[in-house]
Design a protein around this motif. Structure first.
Motif, short mmCIF file in Angstrom:
data_model
loop_
_atom_site.label_atom_id
_atom_site.label_comp_id
_atom_site.label_asym_id
_atom_site.label_seq_id
_atom_site.Cartn_x
_atom_site.Cartn_y
_atom_site.Cartn_z
N MET A 42 38.33 54.84 40.14
CA MET A 42 39.17 54.91 38.94
C MET A 42 40.42 54.05 39.07
N ALA A 43 41.01 53.96 40.26
CA ALA A 43 42.17 53.10 40.48
C ALA A 43 41.79 51.63 40.29
N PHE A 44 40.65 51.25 40.84
CA PHE A 44 40.19 49.88 40.67
C PHE A 44 39.91 49.56 39.21
N SER A 45 39.32 50.52 38.49
CA SER A 45 39.06 50.29 37.07
C SER A 45 40.37 50.18 36.30
N GLY A 46 41.39 50.93 36.71
CA GLY A 46 42.70 50.81 36.08
C GLY A 46 43.28 49.41 36.26
N LEU A 47 43.10 48.85 37.46
CA LEU A 47 43.57 47.47 37.69
C LEU A 47 42.82 46.48 36.79
N LEU A 48 41.51 46.68 36.66
CA LEU A 48 40.73 45.80 35.79
C LEU A 48 41.18 45.92 34.34
N LEU A 49 41.46 47.14 33.90
CA LEU A 49 41.91 47.34 32.53
C LEU A 49 43.28 46.68 32.31
N LEU A 50 44.15 46.76 33.30
CA LEU A 50 45.46 46.11 33.17
C LEU A 50 45.34 44.59 33.12
N GLY A 52 42.97 43.07 31.64
CA GLY A 52 42.33 42.69 30.39
C GLY A 52 40.81 42.68 30.43
N GLN A 53 40.21 43.11 31.50
CA GLN A 53 38.75 43.14 31.61
C GLN A 53 38.26 44.52 31.15
N PHE A 54 38.31 44.72 29.82
CA PHE A 54 38.05 46.04 29.25
C PHE A 54 36.59 46.48 29.38
N THR A 55 35.66 45.56 29.24
CA THR A 55 34.25 45.94 29.27
C THR A 55 33.86 46.53 30.61
N PHE A 56 34.13 45.80 31.67
CA PHE A 56 33.77 46.29 33.00
C PHE A 56 34.69 47.42 33.45
N GLY A 57 35.96 47.31 33.15
CA GLY A 57 36.93 48.32 33.56
C GLY A 57 36.67 49.68 32.94
N SER A 58 36.32 49.71 31.65
CA SER A 58 36.08 51.00 30.99
C SER A 58 34.79 51.63 31.50
N GLY A 59 33.77 50.82 31.74
CA GLY A 59 32.54 51.36 32.30
C GLY A 59 32.74 51.92 33.68
N LEU A 60 33.53 51.23 34.48
CA LEU A 60 33.83 51.70 35.83
C LEU A 60 34.68 52.98 35.79
N LEU A 61 35.57 53.08 34.82
CA LEU A 61 36.38 54.27 34.67
C LEU A 61 35.51 55.49 34.34
N VAL A 62 34.56 55.32 33.43
CA VAL A 62 33.65 56.41 33.09
C VAL A 62 32.80 56.81 34.31
N PHE A 63 32.35 55.82 35.06
CA PHE A 63 31.59 56.11 36.28
C PHE A 63 32.44 56.90 37.28
N GLY A 64 33.69 56.49 37.45
CA GLY A 64 34.59 57.21 38.36
C GLY A 64 34.83 58.64 37.93
N MET A 65 34.98 58.84 36.61
CA MET A 65 35.17 60.20 36.11
C MET A 65 33.94 61.05 36.37
N GLY A 66 32.77 60.47 36.20
CA GLY A 66 31.53 61.19 36.48
C GLY A 66 31.39 61.51 37.95
N LEU A 67 31.80 60.58 38.79
CA LEU A 67 31.75 60.79 40.23
C LEU A 67 32.73 61.89 40.65
N TYR A 68 33.86 61.95 39.98
CA TYR A 68 34.87 62.97 40.30
C TYR A 68 34.36 64.36 39.96
N GLY A 69 33.61 64.48 38.89
CA GLY A 69 33.05 65.77 38.52
C GLY A 69 33.17 66.03 37.04
N THR A 70 32.17 66.68 36.50
CA THR A 70 32.16 66.92 35.06
C THR A 70 33.10 68.04 34.66
N SER A 71 33.70 68.74 35.62
CA SER A 71 34.62 69.81 35.26
C SER A 71 35.86 69.25 34.58
N GLN A 72 36.09 67.95 34.71
CA GLN A 72 37.24 67.34 34.08
C GLN A 72 36.97 67.00 32.61
#
Length: 150
Positions: A42-50, A52-72
């Protein structure tokens, strides 16, 4: 000077993580490793989003959230059922719990306390976590004994 400070912070964080990791059980260490990996992703995806690489960064962010756990994330299934007017099943009654406990222990209604103890002991020999069984099954067996004897 700032790169040295960043390096020291990373080094201190790494030492803290290793010390924490060394005190954990295998199950706790798997969960902890998964959470740390999710935070890194999620930190790496945040750097990508900052950058301007929204396509890859947002997908990676969703993957990180899923990896963290669906309780969130919200429980969409319950929200959908509520919107459709369906309600959750009511909690089991005492009779239902007793029937489930008898089924788990493989007993018939009217079994004596000795029968419950014998069935519990036999099942725990096969399903105890130390004997290669699962913790979930062992806890169900213990709960069934508690329902029938308690």
């Amino acid at each position: 000077m700032p790169p040295i400070l960043i390096g020291l912070v990373i080094l201190a964080g790494g030492i803290w993580l290793l010390r924490k990791y060394a005190k954990m059980t295998p199950k706790q260490s798997r969960i902890f490793t998964s959470k740390v990996a999710a935070v890194v992703v999620m930190a790496f995806s945040g750097l990508l989003l900052l950058r301007g690489q929204f396509t890859f960064g947002s997908g990676l962010l969703v993957f990180g959230m899923g990896l963290y756990g669906t309780s969130q994330l919200p429980d969409f299934k319950s929200l959908w059922r509520a919107r459709q007017g369906r309600v959750a099943t009511p909690p089991p009654t005492r009779d239902t719990k007793r029937e489930n406990a008898l089924t788990i222990l493989g007993l018939k209604p009217g079994a004596s306390d000795d029968d419950v103890r014998k069935a519990h002991r036999q099942l725990m020999k096969d399903h105890h976590p130390d004997a290669g069984g699962s913790e979930e099954m062992a806890s169900k067996i213990n709960a069934a004994k508690d329902v029938l004897l308690g």
